[in-house]
Design a protein around this motif. Sequence first.
Motif, PDB file in Angstrom:
ATOM      1  N   GLY A 200       0.806  -1.201   0.000  1.00 38.15           N
ATOM      2  CA  GLY A 200       0.000   0.000   0.000  1.00 38.15           C
ATOM      3  C   GLY A 200       0.840   1.252   0.000  1.00 38.15           C
ATOM      4  O   GLY A 200       2.067   1.211   0.129  1.00 38.15           O
ATOM      5  N   VAL A 201       0.153   2.390  -0.144  1.00 33.78           N
ATOM      6  CA  VAL A 201       0.803   3.704  -0.172  1.00 33.78           C
ATOM      7  C   VAL A 201      -0.111   4.694   0.540  1.00 33.78           C
ATOM      8  O   VAL A 201      -1.342   4.635   0.390  1.00 33.78           O
ATOM      9  CB  VAL A 201       1.071   4.178  -1.619  1.00 33.78           C
ATOM     10  CG1 VAL A 201       1.552   5.624  -1.630  1.00 33.78           C
ATOM     11  CG2 VAL A 201       2.091   3.288  -2.303  1.00 33.78           C
ATOM     12  N   LEU A 202       0.506   5.596   1.317  1.00 33.61           N
ATOM     13  CA  LEU A 202      -0.256   6.677   1.952  1.00 33.61           C
ATOM     14  C   LEU A 202       0.177   7.995   1.330  1.00 33.61           C
ATOM     15  O   LEU A 202       1.368   8.338   1.326  1.00 33.61           O
ATOM     16  CB  LEU A 202      -0.003   6.708   3.460  1.00 33.61           C
ATOM     17  CG  LEU A 202      -0.724   7.835   4.213  1.00 33.61           C
ATOM     18  CD1 LEU A 202      -2.223   7.554   4.277  1.00 33.61           C
ATOM     19  CD2 LEU A 202      -0.170   8.013   5.620  1.00 33.61           C
ATOM     20  N   PHE A 203      -0.779   8.756   0.794  1.00 36.49           N
ATOM     21  CA  PHE A 203      -0.524  10.105   0.281  1.00 36.49           C
ATOM     22  C   PHE A 203      -1.050  11.106   1.303  1.00 36.49           C
ATOM     23  O   PHE A 203      -2.197  10.991   1.763  1.00 36.49           O
ATOM     24  CB  PHE A 203      -1.211  10.323  -1.069  1.00 36.49           C
ATOM     25  CG  PHE A 203      -0.724   9.387  -2.148  1.00 36.49           C
ATOM     26  CD1 PHE A 203       0.566   9.463  -2.619  1.00 36.49           C
ATOM     27  CD2 PHE A 203      -1.584   8.432  -2.686  1.00 36.49           C
ATOM     28  CE1 PHE A 203       1.022   8.609  -3.612  1.00 36.49           C
ATOM     29  CE2 PHE A 203      -1.148   7.567  -3.674  1.00 36.49           C
ATOM     30  CZ  PHE A 203       0.166   7.647  -4.141  1.00 36.49           C
ATOM     31  N   ASP A 204      -0.243  12.091   1.641  1.00 38.75           N
ATOM     32  CA  ASP A 204      -0.601  13.047   2.700  1.00 38.75           C
ATOM     33  C   ASP A 204      -0.498  14.468   2.150  1.00 38.75           C
ATOM     34  O   ASP A 204       0.592  14.948   1.825  1.00 38.75           O
ATOM     35  CB  ASP A 204       0.352  12.877   3.891  1.00 38.75           C
ATOM     36  CG  ASP A 204      -0.104  13.675   5.108  1.00 38.75           C
ATOM     37  OD1 ASP A 204      -1.006  14.522   4.972  1.00 38.75           O
ATOM     38  OD2 ASP A 204       0.460  13.452   6.194  1.00 38.75           O
ATOM     39  N   TRP A 205      -1.646  15.125   2.019  1.00 38.58           N
ATOM     40  CA  TRP A 205      -1.676  16.505   1.530  1.00 38.58           C
ATOM     41  C   TRP A 205      -1.766  17.516   2.668  1.00 38.58           C
ATOM     42  O   TRP A 205      -1.913  18.706   2.415  1.00 38.58           O
ATOM     43  CB  TRP A 205      -2.874  16.696   0.600  1.00 38.58           C
ATOM     44  CG  TRP A 205      -2.695  16.082  -0.759  1.00 38.58           C
ATOM     45  CD1 TRP A 205      -2.164  16.673  -1.855  1.00 38.58           C
ATOM     46  CD2 TRP A 205      -3.071  14.758  -1.163  1.00 38.58           C
ATOM     47  NE1 TRP A 205      -2.165  15.801  -2.929  1.00 38.58           N
ATOM     48  CE2 TRP A 205      -2.716  14.611  -2.524  1.00 38.58           C
ATOM     49  CE3 TRP A 205      -3.649  13.675  -0.517  1.00 38.58           C
ATOM     50  CZ2 TRP A 205      -2.941  13.447  -3.251  1.00 38.58           C
ATOM     51  CZ3 TRP A 205      -3.872  12.517  -1.226  1.00 38.58           C
ATOM     52  CH2 TRP A 205      -3.516  12.400  -2.569  1.00 38.58           C
ATOM     53  N   ARG A 206      -1.667  17.068   3.913  1.00 39.46           N
ATOM     54  CA  ARG A 206      -1.731  18.012   5.040  1.00 39.46           C
ATOM     55  C   ARG A 206      -0.443  18.825   5.114  1.00 39.46           C
ATOM     56  O   ARG A 206       0.656  18.316   4.846  1.00 39.46           O
ATOM     57  CB  ARG A 206      -1.949  17.249   6.347  1.00 39.46           C
ATOM     58  CG  ARG A 206      -3.283  16.513   6.411  1.00 39.46           C
ATOM     59  CD  ARG A 206      -3.382  15.640   7.640  1.00 39.46           C
ATOM     60  NE  ARG A 206      -2.390  14.575   7.630  1.00 39.46           N
ATOM     61  CZ  ARG A 206      -2.295  13.639   8.564  1.00 39.46           C
ATOM     62  NH1 ARG A 206      -3.138  13.641   9.588  1.00 39.46           N
ATOM     63  NH2 ARG A 206      -1.364  12.705   8.481  1.00 39.46           N
ATOM     64  N   THR A 207      -0.569  20.088   5.482  1.00 34.25           N
ATOM     65  CA  THR A 207       0.598  20.975   5.531  1.00 34.25           C
ATOM     66  C   THR A 207       1.001  21.351   6.954  1.00 34.25           C
ATOM     67  O   THR A 207       2.101  21.855   7.170  1.00 34.25           O
ATOM     68  CB  THR A 207       0.325  22.273   4.743  1.00 34.25           C
ATOM     69  OG1 THR A 207      -0.841  22.915   5.275  1.00 34.25           O
ATOM     70  CG2 THR A 207       0.113  21.974   3.276  1.00 34.25           C
ATOM     71  N   ASN A 208       0.125  21.127   7.931  1.00 33.42           N
ATOM     72  CA  ASN A 208       0.470  21.447   9.315  1.00 33.42           C
ATOM     73  C   ASN A 208       1.243  20.281   9.929  1.00 33.42           C
ATOM     74  O   ASN A 208       0.700  19.202  10.149  1.00 33.42           O
ATOM     75  CB  ASN A 208      -0.799  21.714  10.132  1.00 33.42           C
ATOM     76  CG  ASN A 208      -0.483  22.055  11.587  1.00 33.42           C
ATOM     77  OD1 ASN A 208       0.665  22.365  11.926  1.00 33.42           O
ATOM     78  ND2 ASN A 208      -1.496  22.009  12.431  1.00 33.42           N
TER      79      ASN A 208
END
Length: 587
Positions: A200-208
């Motif tokens: 699997g892969v986790l994509f994280d668009w959070r900036t904080n």
Amino acid sequence: MHHLKNNRGWLMGMLLFPQGMLGSTSAEAQTRSAPFGHNFLFELYTITSRAMVTEPVYTLIPDTAVYRIYDKLEEGAERGVVKNRSKSPLLLGVKLNPSLTRFSGNNVQSVTKEYPSYRIADSSEAILIAMGITIDNKDQYRYHVVENDSVELVPWSPVAKLEQQFGARQPYAFLGRFKAPGKTILVEVVHVKDYRIRDGVLFDWRTNLQPVLAQITLGMRRDYFNLAYLQRNRHYATRFDPQTGVPLDFAFPVDSVEQIILQLERRESVAYAVYLLKEIAGRRDTVFLGMVNQAGQFALDKGMYTPAGRYEVRIESQSRMPVWDEASMIKIPFEVLPSPEAKTLAWRQIVPWLLGALVLVLLLFAAYRQYSRRLVRRAAQQRSMIQLQLKSIRSQLNPHFMFNALGSIQNLMNKNNQLLANLYLAKFAGLTRKVLNTSEQELISLEEELKIADDYLQMEQLRFGFQYELQVAANINQANTGIPSMLLQPFIENAVKHGLAALKDQGKIIVSVQQKGHDLVFVVQDNGAGFRIDEVAGKESSWGLKLSQERVDLINRVYKDQPASLQFFSEPGNTTVTLTLTNWSRP
């Protein structure tokens, strides 16, 4: 392609780049803001012929020739590789915005598996393919997509789409294009008959990236409690920041708390580093303690904060060096108080220590008085006329030293090297203050004399780049050994100006002090071009040496039973000045 080890402690580890690109660790690449490029990223395992150790590696394959991932799997000993194999039969490949930097995140645990994560700070899209899923086996796999670890956007479903793009030579599974600014997307693929075959892969668009403190637990000898639970926290903290939950007046006696356990809210894709700032007895220090574990916990054992003093725990998103960015860290200050027992020692316990201290002070006073009397005896031997002559020579040596230094500053200014000239001038100002402070003293300690020499050599090293050493025999008491002030300075200046200036960084000067019996022997040696004594005796450039010779003659008239001798030896590559003070270290 370049083979490098995957170090999971530094974000995503090592990358293998295509031909013509330089491979480097993810942390290093991010420090340089290296972009993702026009590539797909795959995770493999490799065995190198050098170490014969199975190591995970990350490989970048150009997005115009994605079939080359199979070439990588077949790569052999000609590249120092015994064997390459895929992390899983799925051969997941990730493509991100080519200009995206600092994209590597922390690995995400899934029982016995670890999935890589990617931080996408620019809100661009991500593409995920599975080269290992083909038309022949696509019915054996299912995948799902989960948003923010809570909403299943795509339930477990068969692979619906095969495509043949990016230079592929046969169709592969296209798992999707994803874009969720401010959120996370987990894509997981599993074999329907064997759960061990999954990836699997986790994509994280959070900036904080700022860590969030959930709880502080204090472990005592026979108890533990939540620091924020005021009814049980023994008044170790009474005020807390309403926004962060950080205690504002956290303090406890030394040896009372066995362990401080920090619990953070979990951020799957972010690795947090923990540092401890100490201020103990006026001395400050910063120590790297380790990483927050995948459960979001970090424990400080008592040994980390045993001495009484002020401390501050700082937790920030991982980087090669701490940057102390307020937006990506939290600070937890606390104070370790002296033991209450130490404050209430009985007088009968203190008196022996006071008596011991008093005896020590008396012994030190007696030693100091004896040393002072020795200085007085020496001073009584001087004749008023010789004293005036010595003072006159000293008054000439100080301007000579200053003119040499000002000449060096002028030279740097003429070269338009203002930065180095300013640094040189700052050191010169401090050195001048020390020289002027000792200009009225006939005798100063050897320690002060060597400090002046060290400061001067540091100053001239900025200009010429030479190397130097100060060597003092261990049996010499530098603080209590008095010598004539500015004794070594003219010889050191002469070595720098006439011996090392032309050699630049190839030059070297050694200043040594030894005690032979009751004699003090000073040696100034350099590897310059050398000179003939009879040729420089009348030159203006040798004015400092001339004054020093006259001064040695006057010292011999004052200290008749402690004569000084001066010897010169010079040849190309070795110029040595030896100054001996006879019977100088006797009681």
